[in-house]
Scaffold this motif. Structure first.
Motif, short mmCIF file in Angstrom:
data_model
loop_
_atom_site.label_atom_id
_atom_site.label_comp_id
_atom_site.label_asym_id
_atom_site.label_seq_id
_atom_site.Cartn_x
_atom_site.Cartn_y
_atom_site.Cartn_z
N ALA A 192 0.86 -1.20 -0.14
CA ALA A 192 0.07 0.25 -0.06
C ALA A 192 0.72 1.27 0.01
N PHE A 193 0.40 2.29 -0.61
CA PHE A 193 1.15 3.66 -0.76
C PHE A 193 -0.02 4.81 -0.96
N GLU A 194 0.75 5.81 -0.69
CA GLU A 194 0.11 7.19 -0.79
C GLU A 194 1.21 8.16 -1.17
N GLY A 195 0.53 9.22 -1.99
CA GLY A 195 1.63 10.32 -2.35
C GLY A 195 0.74 11.18 -3.44
N LEU A 196 1.77 12.00 -3.83
CA LEU A 196 1.35 13.19 -4.72
C LEU A 196 2.16 13.14 -6.00
N ARG A 197 1.70 13.64 -7.38
CA ARG A 197 2.31 13.76 -8.35
C ARG A 197 1.93 15.23 -8.98
N ASN A 198 3.16 15.88 -9.62
CA ASN A 198 2.76 17.20 -10.15
C ASN A 198 3.66 17.07 -11.59
N ASP A 199 3.67 18.20 -12.26
CA ASP A 199 4.16 18.21 -13.61
C ASP A 199 5.73 17.85 -13.49
N ARG A 200 6.52 17.93 -12.29
CA ARG A 200 7.91 17.84 -12.05
C ARG A 200 8.16 16.56 -11.28
N PHE A 201 7.41 16.43 -10.22
CA PHE A 201 8.05 15.49 -9.42
C PHE A 201 6.83 14.53 -8.77
N LYS A 202 7.33 13.20 -8.76
CA LYS A 202 6.20 12.29 -7.95
C LYS A 202 6.73 11.82 -6.86
N TYR A 203 5.92 11.83 -5.78
CA TYR A 203 6.30 11.64 -4.59
C TYR A 203 5.44 10.49 -3.82
N VAL A 204 5.84 9.22 -3.23
CA VAL A 204 5.22 8.22 -2.59
C VAL A 204 5.62 7.52 -1.65
N ARG A 205 4.88 7.13 -0.63
CA ARG A 205 5.59 6.36 0.41
C ARG A 205 4.63 5.17 0.66
N TYR A 206 5.49 3.95 0.72
CA TYR A 206 4.65 2.60 0.97
C TYR A 206 4.67 2.68 2.41
N PHE A 207 3.29 2.71 3.02
CA PHE A 207 3.41 3.23 4.48
C PHE A 207 3.09 1.80 5.28
N ASP A 208 3.09 0.67 4.73
CA ASP A 208 3.43 -0.76 5.47
C ASP A 208 4.45 -1.17 5.38
N ASN A 209 5.48 -0.61 4.70
CA ASN A 209 6.77 -1.21 4.36
C ASN A 209 7.83 -0.04 4.86
N ASP A 210 7.69 0.16 6.33
CA ASP A 210 8.59 1.15 7.01
C ASP A 210 8.49 2.74 6.37
N GLN A 211 7.60 2.89 5.69
CA GLN A 211 7.61 4.31 5.19
C GLN A 211 8.51 4.32 3.89
N TYR A 212 8.74 3.48 3.34
CA TYR A 212 9.70 3.51 2.28
C TYR A 212 9.14 4.60 1.46
N GLU A 213 10.27 5.45 0.73
CA GLU A 213 9.86 6.64 0.03
C GLU A 213 10.29 6.50 -1.23
N PHE A 214 9.69 7.09 -2.18
CA PHE A 214 10.22 7.25 -3.67
C PHE A 214 9.91 8.83 -3.88
N LEU A 215 11.21 9.18 -4.92
CA LEU A 215 10.93 10.77 -5.47
C LEU A 215 11.55 10.56 -6.60
N HIS A 216 10.71 10.74 -7.79
CA HIS A 216 11.07 10.69 -9.37
C HIS A 216 10.91 12.18 -9.83
N ASP A 217 11.66 12.50 -10.47
CA ASP A 217 11.72 13.48 -11.38
C ASP A 217 11.32 13.28 -12.67
N LEU A 218 10.06 13.40 -12.78
CA LEU A 218 9.29 13.37 -13.96
C LEU A 218 9.68 14.03 -15.33
N LYS A 219 10.50 15.07 -15.13
CA LYS A 219 10.87 15.98 -16.13
C LYS A 219 12.05 15.39 -16.81
#
Length: 730
Positions: free
Chosen positions: A397-424
């Motif tokens: 399971a995850f939750e997060g935000l996406r905009n025209d530059r970045f996407k952030y998500v965290r997998y909250f059942d997996n020790d809040q494992y985070e991703f940050l992607h530069d979509l540009k």
């Protein structure tokens, strides 16, 4: 007086017609499991979607459309209720729609304003107890898959895609002239038939209208196919359903090509059906006041990243096609491509806006109407919220935000494992910048905004009790993925339960369960062999055991590493076969290839098939006779390109296949009843041990053909002076 009454009726009729004309009709086509890369107008040069492409050419194609949660029922419920999954459920039971959230659907609001509403197709929304689907539409018919082909009253089969549009056309033909309508046609395609993993016609059954399409093309491999992309995923994403289902459909080149062609046919089948509806819409005279929408409930990985399905946070899962054709739009807006950030959440608000119905304050989406009209609002959203919590014990399971530059998500059942992607700068999301100090400020800001948005939408979910991985990342035997071997230590798993035809696909006119056995019966009038195929997986290297009983004069066979051939018949299978033949010892237990090289070895012949496909007898084994109408133990052992058959422990075939072009290394398992005399064939205690996928293939150097070996006698009538070829002689 009569004249005055007629004038009043005419005036009332004209007013009603004018009101209907002021409010557009709305047609919503909704596909399942389709990402943007599988539609022509989104850039796919191979797939044929002329009707969908035409909608885009005269409407708006959204190039940045996503779903808030990439799974079927949540996405569909979001459209019906106007709420994200987090908002229509509860923290302790987020998948279940609350009664208050389901009380009034967007179709109810349209109905209250005079719209005639229709719904045909896949439902799959988890509604509260007591919810009655039919009460929310003027016409409703749930049309699901399992199976895709529905038997009609006349005995013919019709694909659900065509059946859904048939109902839509009937709805249109019965439409009153003085009333607007909103019609939903929600397809099951292109969802795989999960319980039927026969490549092609089993896993992705296509409508009859697309038979034969794409057979002559080679579909490019997945764009994100590099094995290092998968290897760099965190462990919790390597072991989920995304990886399990990869082995169901994409893990070999042959399976990938077969299933991709079948998937493309499903897409083109949808397009053909849409074309039929659009023709009917033109004939009805309503096309100029009917808005047509096409979208999908979530994206699809298509083997990218070594994954299948949807569910996780990458673009392939979240992005969907969204095309809106509004004939009333200004000319300059027709054929436009919008970069506006659109969501499935926006659709119910848009439908209501078109109809002039006030959008409820609780709705969380925005109307797309201004964008379709060519006027993107200056204050249009710049960031979207995404999540996944469905099947949380097996899908991270995850939750997060996406905009025209970045996407952030965290997998909250997996020790809040985070991703940050530069979509540009990294649109393929191959780099995770969550631990890059240069992006620490962006990470912190998006983390906080995510927390704030979660609070607005319903708050954090209750803690997870336990997560259950679906597979290991690199299974030794892919056929065992998703199979519960139970407590048996010998490694064998049953392929027939002794009670039902569950996990088998065939024509019930010939196949049934009798006395605990899989039973095939024919009265002697068969014009073609009739097959029944095991559906849970393909088989590669294996040890197969089964008890077999056949009546006198009967003829059957164990098909293995076979190929489904719908071009010959819905259930036809070709490929290797261990023959079961009563009364003819030289055929009983031999190795035959259905619709291929035919007889590869008669019973008692030890054979090597040379690289050109010619079988040579290199040794002999004693031939025994096995009585009909008695149970006998058959065994088939296949390791790489080495095939062996036994009956009651006695060897009947031993063959090495050096023919790289003609042989098969993987395929389906099936059995058959044969043309010829009336017969009954029975199989019981049917079990298989899946051996490792990687086993050595014997080479010509390791399996030399001795000089003087003679060729196997081919099937069919031969000249009286025929003599077998001799190896080493011309």
């Amino acid at each position: 007086m009569k004249t005055l009454r007629n004038l009043l009726i005419l005036l009332l009729f004209s007013t009603a017609s004018l009101q209907a004309a002021d409010r557009p009709n709305i047609v919503f086509f909704f596909a399942d499991d389709q990402t943007t890369s599988t539609v022509g107008c989104y850039g796919n040069p191979l797939i044929q979607t002329p009707n969908i492409d035409a909608l885009a050419a005269r409407g708006t194609r959204f190039d940045n459309a996503c779903v808030s949660q990439a799974i079927c029922w949540v996405s569909r419920t979001t459209i019906l209720t106007g709420l994200t999954g987090r908002s229509y459920g509860t923290p302790t039971n987020p998948e279940q729609t609350r009664p208050d959230a389901a009380q009034t659907l967007y179709t109810d609001l349209l109905s209250q304003q005079g719209y005639r509403t229709g719904y045909f197709g896949k439902w799959h929304a988890k509604m509260p107890k007591g919810f009655v689907r039919e009460s929310h539409f003027d016409q409703f018919e749930a049309i699901g898959r399992n199976p895709y082909y529905k038997k009609q009253p006349d005995g013919t089969l019709r694909h659900e895609t065509d059946l859904i549009v048939d109902r839509g056309i009937e709805f249109l033909q019965n439409q009153p002239s003085d009333q607007p309508f909103a019609l939903n046609m929600w397809f099951n395609a292109c969802h795989a038939e999960d319980s039927d993993r026969r490549p092609g016609i089993g896993h992705f059954p296509w409508p009859e209208s697309t038979n034969g399409m794409y057979e002559d093309i080679q579909i490019p491999p997945p764009r994100l196919n590099d094995a290092t992309i998968f290897s760099q995923l965190p462990d919790f994403l390597k072991t989920t359903i995304n990886r399990e289902r990869y082995f169901w459909r994409w893990n070999t080149d042959e399976k990938y090509q077969t299933n991709m062609r079948a998937y493309y046919r499903m897409v083109s089948g949808i397009d053909n059906a849409i074309g039929r509806f659009l023709d009917a819409l033109e004939e009805s005279g309503l096309a100029e006041n009917t808005i047509v929408v096409y979208s999908a409930d979530n994206g699809y990985y298509m083997a990218n990243r070594g994954l299948a399905g949807k569910w996780s946070h990458y673009e392939e899962a979240l992005r969907v096609p969204l095309i809106i054709s509004d004939p009333r739009a200004p000319k300059e807006a027709q054929g436009q491509v919008s970069d506006a950030s659109a969501l499935n959440l926006d659709l119910p608000a848009t439908f209501l806006d078109w109809a002039g119905v006030p959008v409820p304050a609780k709705y969380q989406g925005q109307s797309l109407q201004p964008i379709v009209a060519g006027k993107k609002p200056a204050d249009w959203r710049t960031e979207t919220f995404h999540e996944h919590f469905a099947v949380r014990n097996r899908i991270p399971a995850f939750e997060g935000l996406r905009n025209d530059r970045f996407k952030y998500v965290r997998y909250f059942d997996n020790d809040q494992y985070e991703f940050l992607h530069d979509l540009k700068n990294d649109p393929d999301e191959l780099q995770n910048l969550a631990h890059d100090p240069a992006h620490a400020e962006t990470l912190a800001a998006m983390r906080k905004r995510t927390t704030d948005r979660v609070a607005e939408l319903g708050g954090p979910l209750a803690p997870l009790n336990r997560f259950n991985p679906s597979t290991v990342p690199y299974p030794e035997s892919s056929a065992m993925v998703g199979v519960n071997a139970g407590k048996k230590s010998d490694g064998f798993v049953p392929v027939f339960d002794g009670k039902t035809l569950r996990n088998w696909a065939g024509d019930s006119a010939y196949w049934s369960v009798e006395d605990g056995a899989l039973t095939g019966v024919t009265d002697g009038s068969l014009k073609a062999n009739q097959f029944i195929t095991w559906t849970p997986s393909t088989i590669r290297n294996f040890d197969l055991r089964v008890k077999v009983k056949v009546t006198k004069g009967g003829n059957s066979g164990l098909q293995y590493r076979g190929t489904s051939r719908p071009d010959l018949g819905l259930y036809v299978v070709t490929g290797y076969q261990c023959d079961v033949v009563a009364n003819v010892p030289k055929y009983n237990g031999m190795l035959y290839e259905e619709k291929g090289r035919r007889i590869l070895s008669h019973t008692g012949e030890k054979v090597i098939v040379d690289p050109a496909g010619q079988p040579w007898i290199v040794d002999h084994m004693p031939v025994k006779e096995f009585a009909p109408d008695e149970w006998h133990d058959y065994r088939v052992l296949v390791e790489g390109n080495h095939h062996r058959h036994w009956i009651d422990g006695h060897p009947t075939a031993d063959l090495i296949d050096l023919d790289e072009k003609g042989r098969s290394l993987e395929g389906v398992l099936a059995v058959q009843v044969h043309v010829g005399p009336a017969m009954k064939i029975q199989y019981k205690d049917f079990k298989i041990k899946h051996l490792p996928d990687v086993m050595p293939l014997l080479s010509a150097e390791e399996a030399p053909i001795p000089a003087g070996s003679v060729g196997v006698r081919p099937q069919g009538k031969l000249p009286k002076d025929w003599t077998p070829p001799v190896y080493g002689q011309r």
